[in-house]
Design a protein around this motif. Sequence first.
Motif, PDB file in Angstrom:
ATOM      1  N   ASP A 129      -8.474   7.255   0.708  1.00  0.00           N
ATOM      2  CA  ASP A 129      -8.284   6.755   0.068  1.00  0.00           C
ATOM      3  C   ASP A 129      -6.834   5.578   0.187  1.00  0.00           C
ATOM      4  O   ASP A 129      -7.402   4.467   0.111  1.00  0.00           O
ATOM      5  CB  ASP A 129      -8.212   7.407  -1.213  1.00  0.00           C
ATOM      6  CG  ASP A 129      -8.606   8.760  -2.019  1.00  0.00           C
ATOM      7  OD1 ASP A 129     -10.157   8.073  -1.665  1.00  0.00           O
ATOM      8  OD2 ASP A 129      -8.549   9.491  -2.250  1.00  0.00           O
ATOM      9  N   THR A 144       0.327  -1.174   0.002  1.00  0.00           N
ATOM     10  CA  THR A 144      -0.108  -0.202   0.394  1.00  0.00           C
ATOM     11  C   THR A 144       0.945   1.123  -0.262  1.00  0.00           C
ATOM     12  O   THR A 144       0.327   2.390  -0.783  1.00  0.00           O
ATOM     13  CB  THR A 144      -0.884  -0.428   0.756  1.00  0.00           C
ATOM     14  OG1 THR A 144      -1.480  -1.047   1.223  1.00  0.00           O
ATOM     15  CG2 THR A 144      -2.246   1.364   1.443  1.00  0.00           C
ATOM     16  N   PHE A 153     -10.407   3.348  -6.219  1.00  0.00           N
ATOM     17  CA  PHE A 153     -10.441   4.058  -5.290  1.00  0.00           C
ATOM     18  C   PHE A 153      -8.347   5.092  -5.930  1.00  0.00           C
ATOM     19  O   PHE A 153      -8.382   6.025  -5.267  1.00  0.00           O
ATOM     20  CB  PHE A 153      -9.924   3.572  -4.009  1.00  0.00           C
ATOM     21  CG  PHE A 153     -10.388   3.076  -3.245  1.00  0.00           C
ATOM     22  CD1 PHE A 153     -11.741   4.477  -2.308  1.00  0.00           C
ATOM     23  CD2 PHE A 153     -11.906   2.317  -3.326  1.00  0.00           C
ATOM     24  CE1 PHE A 153     -12.376   4.007  -2.235  1.00  0.00           C
ATOM     25  CE2 PHE A 153     -13.612   2.159  -2.633  1.00  0.00           C
ATOM     26  CZ  PHE A 153     -13.214   3.755  -2.083  1.00  0.00           C
ATOM     27  N   GLY A 154      -8.051   3.793  -6.145  1.00  0.00           N
ATOM     28  CA  GLY A 154      -6.772   4.499  -6.866  1.00  0.00           C
ATOM     29  C   GLY A 154      -6.480   5.383  -7.999  1.00  0.00           C
ATOM     30  O   GLY A 154      -6.155   7.090  -7.847  1.00  0.00           O
ATOM     31  N   LEU A 203      -7.650   8.661  -5.146  1.00  0.00           N
ATOM     32  CA  LEU A 203      -6.284   9.397  -4.841  1.00  0.00           C
ATOM     33  C   LEU A 203      -5.897  10.004  -5.843  1.00  0.00           C
ATOM     34  O   LEU A 203      -5.196  11.033  -5.496  1.00  0.00           O
ATOM     35  CB  LEU A 203      -5.502   8.044  -4.647  1.00  0.00           C
ATOM     36  CG  LEU A 203      -4.007   8.257  -3.599  1.00  0.00           C
ATOM     37  CD1 LEU A 203      -4.327   9.167  -2.727  1.00  0.00           C
ATOM     38  CD2 LEU A 203      -3.116   7.198  -3.828  1.00  0.00           C
ATOM     39  N   CYS A 217       0.534   3.649  -3.062  1.00  0.00           N
ATOM     40  CA  CYS A 217      -0.069   5.082  -3.028  1.00  0.00           C
ATOM     41  C   CYS A 217       1.592   6.216  -3.259  1.00  0.00           C
ATOM     42  O   CYS A 217       0.651   7.104  -3.694  1.00  0.00           O
ATOM     43  CB  CYS A 217      -0.301   5.190  -1.702  1.00  0.00           C
ATOM     44  SG  CYS A 217      -1.786   4.705  -1.077  1.00  0.00           S
ATOM     45  N   ILE A 234      -8.379  -3.475   0.986  1.00  0.00           N
ATOM     46  CA  ILE A 234      -9.073  -4.050  -0.359  1.00  0.00           C
ATOM     47  C   ILE A 234      -7.297  -4.874  -1.119  1.00  0.00           C
ATOM     48  O   ILE A 234      -7.227  -6.124  -1.523  1.00  0.00           O
ATOM     49  CB  ILE A 234      -8.742  -2.786  -1.798  1.00  0.00           C
ATOM     50  CG1 ILE A 234      -9.711  -2.347  -1.261  1.00  0.00           C
ATOM     51  CG2 ILE A 234      -8.790  -3.560  -3.467  1.00  0.00           C
ATOM     52  CD1 ILE A 234     -10.261  -0.931  -2.910  1.00  0.00           C
ATOM     53  N   ILE A 235      -5.892  -4.656  -0.810  1.00  0.00           N
ATOM     54  CA  ILE A 235      -4.763  -5.289  -0.960  1.00  0.00           C
ATOM     55  C   ILE A 235      -5.211  -6.299  -0.067  1.00  0.00           C
ATOM     56  O   ILE A 235      -4.704  -7.383  -0.504  1.00  0.00           O
ATOM     57  CB  ILE A 235      -3.957  -4.342  -1.355  1.00  0.00           C
ATOM     58  CG1 ILE A 235      -3.586  -3.204  -2.261  1.00  0.00           C
ATOM     59  CG2 ILE A 235      -2.296  -5.387  -0.563  1.00  0.00           C
ATOM     60  CD1 ILE A 235      -2.458  -2.552  -1.617  1.00  0.00           C
ATOM     61  N   TYR A 280      -8.804   2.231   2.464  1.00  0.00           N
ATOM     62  CA  TYR A 280      -9.588   1.533   1.272  1.00  0.00           C
ATOM     63  C   TYR A 280      -8.629   0.992   0.185  1.00  0.00           C
ATOM     64  O   TYR A 280      -8.934   0.329   0.488  1.00  0.00           O
ATOM     65  CB  TYR A 280     -10.440   2.200   0.733  1.00  0.00           C
ATOM     66  CG  TYR A 280     -11.977   2.649   1.917  1.00  0.00           C
ATOM     67  CD1 TYR A 280     -12.105   1.003   1.891  1.00  0.00           C
ATOM     68  CD2 TYR A 280     -12.168   4.072   2.350  1.00  0.00           C
ATOM     69  CE1 TYR A 280     -13.933   1.356   2.003  1.00  0.00           C
ATOM     70  CE2 TYR A 280     -13.660   3.365   2.717  1.00  0.00           C
ATOM     71  CZ  TYR A 280     -14.357   2.495   3.150  1.00  0.00           C
ATOM     72  OH  TYR A 280     -15.496   2.664   3.494  1.00  0.00           O
ATOM     73  N   ILE A 281      -7.459   1.326  -0.145  1.00  0.00           N
ATOM     74  CA  ILE A 281      -6.485   0.922  -1.108  1.00  0.00           C
ATOM     75  C   ILE A 281      -5.914  -0.444  -0.270  1.00  0.00           C
ATOM     76  O   ILE A 281      -5.127  -1.725  -0.439  1.00  0.00           O
ATOM     77  CB  ILE A 281      -5.537   1.832  -1.069  1.00  0.00           C
ATOM     78  CG1 ILE A 281      -5.996   2.404  -2.828  1.00  0.00           C
ATOM     79  CG2 ILE A 281      -4.291   0.954  -2.270  1.00  0.00           C
ATOM     80  CD1 ILE A 281      -5.109   3.892  -3.158  1.00  0.00           C
ATOM     81  N   ALA A 340      -9.802  -1.641  -6.282  1.00  0.00           N
ATOM     82  CA  ALA A 340      -8.771  -0.943  -5.685  1.00  0.00           C
ATOM     83  C   ALA A 340      -8.265  -0.007  -7.238  1.00  0.00           C
ATOM     84  O   ALA A 340      -7.178   1.061  -7.212  1.00  0.00           O
ATOM     85  CB  ALA A 340      -7.465  -1.671  -6.114  1.00  0.00           C
TER      86      ALA A 340
END
Length: 326
Positions: free
Chosen positions: A310, A212, A276-277, A280, A216, A317-318, A313-314, A273
């Motif tokens: 963001d 993550t 939310f990417g 971001l 990010c 999800i990962i 949540y990433i 993913a």
Amino acid sequence: MAAYPPNQQYGQYPPPQGAVNMPYPPVQGFSNQGYGAPVGAPPPPSYNEATDNKFQPQQAPQQNFQPGMPMPLPKMPAQYSNVSYNDNTDASGTAENFSSSFSDKAIRRGFIKRVYLILMTQLAVTVAFICLFLFVDSIRNWIQGPGFWFYYVSYGTFLVTYFVLICCPSVRRKYPGNFICLAVFTLAFSYMTGTISSFYSTNIVLMAMGITALVCLAISIFAMQTKIDFTLCSGLLFVLVMVLFMFGLLTIILRFAFGYNRILDIVYASLAALVFGLFLIYDTQMIVGGRKHELSPEEYIYGALQLYIDVVYIFLIILSLFGSKN
């Protein structure tokens, strides 16, 4: 040989010796003596080369400047009197625009620093909760057992504080209420994240945290450097959120009807993913500025809140993609 006489009005020195007074054709009403002065004008001051090679000055005319001083510059028009030019000015060349643009950049840099400082504090609190729930067995067992009901309390607190901060600009802009509400939101969301992480193995959680952080960081650098303006894609993001929401409802229905399906969860997590990417990137460009749409410097709470959601949540999800629940 005769040299040019001096000009006493402007204090100029005569040319070096050897300069010749070139003859000019006679003009009617003017004489050849002294630069074609009118007939009857007094002769120019004399220059005695044989004595001391100095002029015989006459009385200087009554002017606002003295002989030997530079000529006064012409007065600039009133509309240009307060304008100064600089190599660093903008296209208009005015110092006023340069000062305002410099001030805007300084305010934007301060806004960015404040947003990311708040974000780092929120992420540090979340990481502390995750580590506490992972490495302390007594807390981990209580959360997964009789204390699991507290997860729903934190979920309700998360929703209430989130909608208050999003829908009430007066709350998120007024100190110290904005920081108090943000602190409650961060604690509630951190508790939820720690509770979810406690159901995964420690190695998987740590690996998901590292992935993550790298993802990010890469997305943030891309958002700052790219020339593509993602702030114009709010309509596309809304469509993707609605698709994700409908797909999530379908996943829940199919799970109750046919049981757990790993492939369906992977597809849903991959779509989440991606969404939310993109969020971001969108939120980063809104904070950094320089695009079509940008956040006001007063919205540092809102900017930090969106980035924090963001990133977390990433991470979740990962974690669901690469991890398996205990």
